[in-house]
Design a protein around this motif. Structure first.
Motif, PDB file in Angstrom:
ATOM      1  N   GLY A  14       0.791  -1.225   0.000  1.00 59.40           N
ATOM      2  CA  GLY A  14       0.000   0.000   0.000  1.00 59.40           C
ATOM      3  C   GLY A  14       0.821   1.272   0.000  1.00 59.40           C
ATOM      4  N   PHE A  15       1.900   1.276   0.784  1.00 52.60           N
ATOM      5  CA  PHE A  15       2.698   2.485   0.929  1.00 52.60           C
ATOM      6  C   PHE A  15       4.044   2.414   0.220  1.00 52.60           C
ATOM      7  CE2 PHE A  15       0.054   2.696   4.860  1.00 52.60           C
ATOM      8  CZ  PHE A  15      -0.664   3.829   4.505  1.00 52.60           C
ATOM      9  N   GLY A  16       4.384   1.273  -0.327  1.00 54.94           N
ATOM     10  CA  GLY A  16       5.644   1.142  -1.051  1.00 54.94           C
ATOM     11  C   GLY A  16       6.873   1.063  -0.164  1.00 54.94           C
ATOM     12  N   PHE A  17       6.702   0.685   1.116  1.00 55.03           N
ATOM     13  CA  PHE A  17       7.849   0.514   2.002  1.00 55.03           C
ATOM     14  C   PHE A  17       8.514  -0.812   1.652  1.00 55.03           C
ATOM     15  CE2 PHE A  17       5.400   3.011   5.452  1.00 55.03           C
ATOM     16  CZ  PHE A  17       5.738   4.197   4.846  1.00 55.03           C
ATOM     17  N   LEU A  18       9.584  -0.740   0.898  1.00 51.54           N
ATOM     18  CA  LEU A  18      10.172  -1.948   0.343  1.00 51.54           C
ATOM     19  C   LEU A  18      11.195  -2.614   1.248  1.00 51.54           C
ATOM     20  CD1 LEU A  18      10.571  -0.787  -3.333  1.00 51.54           C
ATOM     21  CD2 LEU A  18       8.695  -2.057  -2.288  1.00 51.54           C
ATOM     22  N   ASP A  19      11.654  -1.933   2.267  1.00 51.50           N
ATOM     23  CA  ASP A  19      12.684  -2.517   3.119  1.00 51.50           C
ATOM     24  C   ASP A  19      12.105  -2.894   4.484  1.00 51.50           C
ATOM     25  OD1 ASP A  19      15.257  -3.453   3.195  1.00 51.50           O
ATOM     26  OD2 ASP A  19      16.094  -1.626   4.051  1.00 51.50           O
ATOM     27  N   ASN A  20      10.994  -3.610   4.471  1.00 52.80           N
ATOM     28  CA  ASN A  20      10.335  -4.084   5.687  1.00 52.80           C
ATOM     29  C   ASN A  20      10.605  -5.560   5.886  1.00 52.80           C
ATOM     30  OD1 ASN A  20       9.001  -1.941   6.899  1.00 52.80           O
ATOM     31  ND2 ASN A  20       7.312  -2.046   5.473  1.00 52.80           N
ATOM     32  N   PHE A  21      10.778  -5.956   7.133  1.00 55.32           N
ATOM     33  CA  PHE A  21      10.997  -7.371   7.430  1.00 55.32           C
ATOM     34  C   PHE A  21      10.473  -7.676   8.826  1.00 55.32           C
ATOM     35  CE2 PHE A  21      13.563 -11.119   8.566  1.00 55.32           C
ATOM     36  CZ  PHE A  21      13.341 -11.890   7.443  1.00 55.32           C
ATOM     37  N   PRO A  22       9.420  -8.490   8.945  1.00 53.11           N
ATOM     38  CA  PRO A  22       8.865  -8.829  10.261  1.00 53.11           C
ATOM     39  C   PRO A  22       9.735  -9.871  10.973  1.00 53.11           C
ATOM     40  CG  PRO A  22       7.628  -9.930   8.550  1.00 53.11           C
ATOM     41  CD  PRO A  22       8.642  -9.067   7.864  1.00 53.11           C
ATOM     42  N   VAL A  23      10.750  -9.412  11.675  1.00 50.78           N
ATOM     43  CA  VAL A  23      11.736 -10.299  12.298  1.00 50.78           C
ATOM     44  C   VAL A  23      11.070 -11.319  13.218  1.00 50.78           C
ATOM     45  CG1 VAL A  23      13.735 -10.356  13.833  1.00 50.78           C
ATOM     46  CG2 VAL A  23      13.539  -8.586  12.106  1.00 50.78           C
ATOM     47  N   GLY A  24      10.048 -10.911  13.946  1.00 54.49           N
ATOM     48  CA  GLY A  24       9.386 -11.821  14.868  1.00 54.49           C
ATOM     49  C   GLY A  24       8.118 -12.435  14.315  1.00 54.49           C
ATOM     50  N   GLY A  25       7.872 -12.255  13.035  1.00 50.92           N
ATOM     51  CA  GLY A  25       6.646 -12.760  12.422  1.00 50.92           C
ATOM     52  C   GLY A  25       6.596 -14.277  12.384  1.00 50.92           C
ATOM     53  N   LEU A  26       5.436 -14.826  12.640  1.00 54.20           N
ATOM     54  CA  LEU A  26       5.263 -16.282  12.675  1.00 54.20           C
ATOM     55  C   LEU A  26       5.630 -16.925  11.347  1.00 54.20           C
ATOM     56  CD1 LEU A  26       4.287 -18.785  14.224  1.00 54.20           C
ATOM     57  CD2 LEU A  26       1.999 -18.303  13.335  1.00 54.20           C
ATOM     58  N   GLY A  27       5.203 -16.333  10.244  1.00 54.56           N
ATOM     59  CA  GLY A  27       5.503 -16.895   8.929  1.00 54.56           C
ATOM     60  C   GLY A  27       6.995 -16.926   8.644  1.00 54.56           C
ATOM     61  N   VAL A  28       7.700 -15.878   9.046  1.00 59.58           N
ATOM     62  CA  VAL A  28       9.148 -15.808   8.842  1.00 59.58           C
ATOM     63  C   VAL A  28       9.845 -16.862   9.693  1.00 59.58           C
ATOM     64  CG1 VAL A  28      11.199 -14.368   9.216  1.00 59.58           C
ATOM     65  CG2 VAL A  28       9.165 -13.394   8.146  1.00 59.58           C
ATOM     66  N   ILE A  29       9.465 -16.944  10.965  1.00 61.99           N
ATOM     67  CA  ILE A  29      10.089 -17.915  11.875  1.00 61.99           C
ATOM     68  C   ILE A  29       9.836 -19.341  11.390  1.00 61.99           C
ATOM     69  CG2 ILE A  29      10.112 -18.823  14.233  1.00 61.99           C
ATOM     70  CD1 ILE A  29      11.349 -16.039  13.978  1.00 61.99           C
ATOM     71  N   LYS A  30       8.595 -19.645  11.035  1.00 61.05           N
ATOM     72  CA  LYS A  30       8.262 -21.002  10.580  1.00 61.05           C
ATOM     73  C   LYS A  30       8.974 -21.352   9.278  1.00 61.05           C
ATOM     74  CE  LYS A  30       5.320 -22.376  13.713  1.00 61.05           C
ATOM     75  NZ  LYS A  30       5.458 -23.589  14.488  1.00 61.05           N
ATOM     76  N   ALA A  31       9.089 -20.387   8.361  1.00 57.45           N
ATOM     77  CA  ALA A  31       9.756 -20.652   7.085  1.00 57.45           C
ATOM     78  C   ALA A  31      11.251 -20.891   7.259  1.00 57.45           C
ATOM     79  CB  ALA A  31       9.519 -19.501   6.124  1.00 57.45           C
ATOM     80  N   LEU A  32      11.852 -20.277   8.274  1.00 59.54           N
ATOM     81  CA  LEU A  32      13.285 -20.441   8.524  1.00 59.54           C
ATOM     82  C   LEU A  32      13.593 -21.589   9.473  1.00 59.54           C
ATOM     83  CD1 LEU A  32      14.379 -16.699   8.808  1.00 59.54           C
ATOM     84  CD2 LEU A  32      14.764 -18.261   6.901  1.00 59.54           C
ATOM     85  N   THR A  33      12.555 -22.273   9.952  1.00 61.14           N
ATOM     86  CA  THR A  33      12.738 -23.401  10.874  1.00 61.14           C
ATOM     87  C   THR A  33      12.973 -24.689  10.089  1.00 61.14           C
ATOM     88  OG1 THR A  33      11.318 -22.382  12.542  1.00 61.14           O
ATOM     89  CG2 THR A  33      11.636 -24.760  12.693  1.00 61.14           C
ATOM     90  N   TYR A  34      14.012 -25.394  10.466  1.00 62.36           N
ATOM     91  CA  TYR A  34      14.323 -26.688   9.852  1.00 62.36           C
ATOM     92  C   TYR A  34      14.261 -27.756  10.923  1.00 62.36           C
ATOM     93  CZ  TYR A  34      15.714 -24.109   5.762  1.00 62.36           C
ATOM     94  OH  TYR A  34      15.698 -23.298   4.664  1.00 62.36           O
ATOM     95  N   GLY A  35      13.330 -28.687  10.759  1.00 60.17           N
ATOM     96  CA  GLY A  35      13.126 -29.700  11.787  1.00 60.17           C
ATOM     97  C   GLY A  35      12.590 -29.044  13.043  1.00 60.17           C
ATOM     98  N   ASP A  36      13.270 -29.277  14.150  1.00 61.66           N
ATOM     99  CA  ASP A  36      12.887 -28.653  15.421  1.00 61.66           C
ATOM    100  C   ASP A  36      13.770 -27.464  15.761  1.00 61.66           C
ATOM    101  OD1 ASP A  36      10.853 -30.462  15.820  1.00 61.66           O
ATOM    102  OD2 ASP A  36      12.134 -31.875  16.908  1.00 61.66           O
ATOM    103  N   ASN A  37      14.634 -27.052  14.837  1.00 64.16           N
ATOM    104  CA  ASN A  37      15.590 -25.974  15.088  1.00 64.16           C
ATOM    105  C   ASN A  37      15.027 -24.633  14.641  1.00 64.16           C
ATOM    106  OD1 ASN A  37      17.458 -27.879  15.980  1.00 64.16           O
ATOM    107  ND2 ASN A  37      18.239 -28.196  13.921  1.00 64.16           N
ATOM    108  N   LYS A  38      14.393 -23.934  15.591  1.00 66.36           N
ATOM    109  CA  LYS A  38      13.890 -22.600  15.294  1.00 66.36           C
ATOM    110  C   LYS A  38      15.061 -21.623  15.326  1.00 66.36           C
ATOM    111  CE  LYS A  38      10.233 -21.150  17.350  1.00 66.36           C
ATOM    112  NZ  LYS A  38       9.189 -20.845  18.327  1.00 66.36           N
ATOM    113  N   PRO A  39      15.095 -20.679  14.389  1.00 61.75           N
ATOM    114  CA  PRO A  39      16.192 -19.708  14.390  1.00 61.75           C
ATOM    115  C   PRO A  39      16.051 -18.727  15.546  1.00 61.75           C
ATOM    116  CG  PRO A  39      14.578 -19.099  12.753  1.00 61.75           C
ATOM    117  CD  PRO A  39      14.150 -20.437  13.307  1.00 61.75           C
ATOM    118  N   SER A  40      17.176 -18.307  16.061  1.00 64.63           N
ATOM    119  CA  SER A  40      17.155 -17.302  17.126  1.00 64.63           C
ATOM    120  C   SER A  40      16.878 -15.931  16.504  1.00 64.63           C
ATOM    121  CB  SER A  40      18.500 -17.278  17.851  1.00 64.63           C
ATOM    122  OG  SER A  40      19.512 -16.793  16.981  1.00 64.63           O
ATOM    123  N   HIS A  41      16.572 -14.989  17.360  1.00 68.44           N
ATOM    124  CA  HIS A  41      16.322 -13.623  16.904  1.00 68.44           C
ATOM    125  C   HIS A  41      17.557 -13.091  16.167  1.00 68.44           C
ATOM    126  CE1 HIS A  41      14.211  -9.792  16.967  1.00 68.44           C
ATOM    127  NE2 HIS A  41      15.331  -9.215  17.357  1.00 68.44           N
TER     128      HIS A  41
END
Length: 70
Positions: A14-41
């Protein structure tokens, strides 16, 4: 998509903010999780640093990856 990620999506599209990243977002955390190894912050921030200026595209790719994992 949960509310915080919806806000990021709206900011990107909507606003064109192209450099946004939800560091704590559930989708981001789940996508970066391999097996039971969740990535740290710190690991997620490291990922974000590598994709700086393309964080919106990285976020969308991670959300798509997470949707395919469900």
């Amino acid at each position: 998509m949960i509310l915080s990620e919806a806000v990021y999506y709206f900011a990107m599209r909507g606003f064109g903010f192209l450099d946004n990243f939800p560091v704590g977002g559930l989708g981001v955390i789940k996508a970066l999780t391999y097996g039971d190894n969740k990535p740290s912050h710190k690991e997620v921030l490291g990922f974000a640093e590598k994709w700086s200026t393309y964080l919106d595209y990285a976020t969308l790719c991670l959300w798509i990856r997470w949707e395919k994992l469900i």
